[in-house]
Design an enzyme around this catalytic site. Structure first.
Site: not given
Ligand code: HPA
Length: 269
Positions: A29, A59, A81, A83-84, A111, A206-207, A230, A242
Site C-alpha cells: 500500500s 494499489h 490480501h 481480507y479481500e 505497510a 495484513m499481508s 504508524n 487506511h
C-alpha cells in the site's frame, strides 16, 4: 503447471519478450510508484488469467516487466490480501507465473504498524522472521506432500545480509525484526497488540506472510521489507486508518526504494 499459469506466462512473454525475469517484486500500500520507474511493459491484472482483481485503494493492479537497475524484474503493482476474498492463496497463480518466467527470488514490500518505540512512522524494517497470528495458511487444501514446507530461514539470510549492506551503503537506517500477520481488514485491538508484542512481534500487518509461504512452497527465495506507517494500536495517539497508512507510506517508501535499487545494482554489477 496449471493451464492458467501456462497461458498467462505465454501471454506475458508475447507482450514483454522472452528474456527470463530474475526477481518478482510485490509492492505494498502506498509503495506502488517504484513500478512507474521500471523500463518495461505494463499489463493490467485484468488481462492476466488467474491474477486477482485487487480492489484496495492505494494499489495499482498492473504487472510491470522490465529493467530496474540492470536486473530484469516482474513488479506486482498490487497484491490480493486474504481480507479481500477470504482466499489465502490469491497470489498463488501470480507467484507460479513469476517462477515460470524464470524468477528465483520474490521480494515483498508492505505497510505495517510498529510495536517498537524506537522504530517510528517513516522507518523501514527488513523482516527477519514472522508470526502467523492469523492461523490461516495459503497451502490448506494443497493435496501433495510438498505442502509441508519448512519455514526456518524463510527470509533468506544471504539476501537479508546483502540488503543490510545496501542500506548501509545508502546511509539508510533499516531495522530488522519479526512481522506478525493479522488477517484484517479491521485493525488490531490494543490487547492484541500487547499480546503479539509479548510473543515477539516488532511490526504488524495484513499481508506478505501468505506470499512468503507460497514462495517457499514454490522454491523461490524470499525477502520482505516493511514501511512503518504508524505506531500499532495503543502505542501512541497517532491515527490508525487506511487513509493514514496511504498518507504515511511514502516516508518509508523513499528509503525502501533506495535500498532496493542499491541491492539490485549490487547484483547486476
Ligand atoms: N496494523 C495492521 N496493518 C497495518 C498497520 C497496522 O497498524 N499499519 C499499516 N498496515
Amino acid at each position: 503447471m496449471s493451464k492458467n499459469v501456462k497461458d498467462t506466462s505465454d501471454l506475458i512473454r508475447a507482450k514483454a519478450g522472452e528474456a527470463p525475469v530474475s526477481i518478482g517484486l510485490i509492492l505494498g500500500s502506498g509503495l506502488g510508484h517504484i513500478a512507474d520507474s521500471v523500463d518495461g511493459v505494463s499489463i493490467p491484472y485484468a488481462d492476466l488469467p488467474g491474477f486477482p482483481h485487487t480492489g484496495v485503494s492505494g494499489h495499482k493492479a498492473n504487472l510491470v516487466i522490465g529493467d530496474l537497475e540492470g536486473v530484469r524484474v516482474a513488479v506486482f503493482g498490487g497484491r490480493s490480501h486474504y481480507y479481500e476474498s477470504g482466499k489465502g492463496d490469491a497470489m498463488r497463480v501470480p507467484l507460479e507465473v513469476v517462477k515460470e518466467l524464470g524468477a528465483t527470488t520474490m521480494v515483498a514490500t508492505n505497510a505495517a504498524g510498529s510495536l517498537q518505540a524506537d522504530m517510528p512512522t517513516g522507518s523501514i524494517m527488513a523482516l527477519s522472521d514472522h508470526i502467523n497470528f492469523s492461523g490461516l495458511n495459503p497451502l490448506i487444501g494443497e493435496p501433495t506432500d510438498l505442502r509441508f514446507v519448512p519455514m526456518m530461514d524463510c527470509y533468506d539470510p544471504s539476501i537479508r545480509a546483502a540488503m543490510a549492506d545496501a542500506a548501509k551503503a545508502e546511509d539508510v537506517e533499516m531495522h530488522s525484526g519479526v512481522y506478525a500477520w493479522y488477517s484484517g481488514p479491521s485493525f488490531e485491538t490494543v490487547a492484541e497488540i500487547k499480546a503479539i508484542k509479548i510473543l515477539g512481534a516488532d511490526a504488524v500487518g495484513m499481508s506478505t506472510v501468505p506470499e512468503v509461504i507460497l514462495a517457499r512452497f514454490l522454491g523461490l527465495k524470499a525477502a520482505a521489507i516493511s514501511a512503518i506507517t504508524n505506531m500499532a494500536a495503543g502505542m501512541s495517539d497517532e491515527a490508525i486508518s487506511h487513509e493514514h497508512t496511504k498518507a504515511m507510506a511514502p516516508l518509508g517508501a523513499a528509503k525502501l526504494e533506495k535500498v532496493l535499487r542499491r541491492w539490485l545494482r549490487d547484483q547486476s554489477s
